[in-house]
Design a protein around this motif. Sequence first.
Motif, mmCIF file in Angstrom:
data_model
loop_
_atom_site.group_PDB
_atom_site.id
_atom_site.type_symbol
_atom_site.label_atom_id
_atom_site.label_comp_id
_atom_site.label_asym_id
_atom_site.label_seq_id
_atom_site.Cartn_x
_atom_site.Cartn_y
_atom_site.Cartn_z
ATOM 1 N N ALA A 33 36.570 43.321 38.545
ATOM 2 C CA ALA A 33 35.277 43.053 39.177
ATOM 3 C C ALA A 33 34.138 43.875 38.558
ATOM 4 O O ALA A 33 32.970 43.544 38.746
ATOM 5 C CB ALA A 33 35.359 43.355 40.676
ATOM 6 N N PRO A 67 31.517 44.690 36.020
ATOM 7 C CA PRO A 67 30.892 43.916 34.936
ATOM 8 C C PRO A 67 31.145 44.575 33.576
ATOM 9 O O PRO A 67 31.178 45.806 33.463
ATOM 10 C CB PRO A 67 29.403 43.941 35.287
ATOM 11 C CG PRO A 67 29.358 44.241 36.755
ATOM 12 C CD PRO A 67 30.555 45.101 37.029
ATOM 13 N N ASP A 103 44.538 43.859 38.668
ATOM 14 C CA ASP A 103 43.956 42.619 38.181
ATOM 15 C C ASP A 103 43.590 42.678 36.698
ATOM 16 O O ASP A 103 42.941 41.785 36.180
ATOM 17 C CB ASP A 103 42.738 42.231 39.023
ATOM 18 C CG ASP A 103 41.674 43.316 39.070
ATOM 19 O OD1 ASP A 103 41.963 44.465 38.667
ATOM 20 O OD2 ASP A 103 40.561 43.029 39.534
#
Length: 119
Positions: free
Chosen positions: A78, A80, A35
Amino acid sequence: MSGDNYHFGDNVTMNGGTGNTGIVKHYGAADGPSDLPPELRAALQDLLARVDALRGQLPPASAQMLDASLPDATGGAAVPAQTRQSALMSIAGIAAVVGPLGQPIVDAVTKILELLAAG
């Protein structure tokens, strides 16, 4: 099925008390998180390769701290941004303490931080 070997999770290699590689962490797919942009994935894979090359030359406590930072530094989208940056800075700090041997890792972290800032 007898004799088949399946490995999941950590792998520890001990060689009679010398030349120990410590704990080898296995994190997700070999190609990196899918991703993330391809250039960032490649930079993270480069960082992992450089960390693997240095790990055996570190004191066990430093290698353990390095390994603890890798999931947040190299995880997918995902993770942070602040967590990723903190983990990358931790990795760079450990590498900087080693001196010239750690410079390739510092360079790899710098490249990743530049890619993150541009993205």
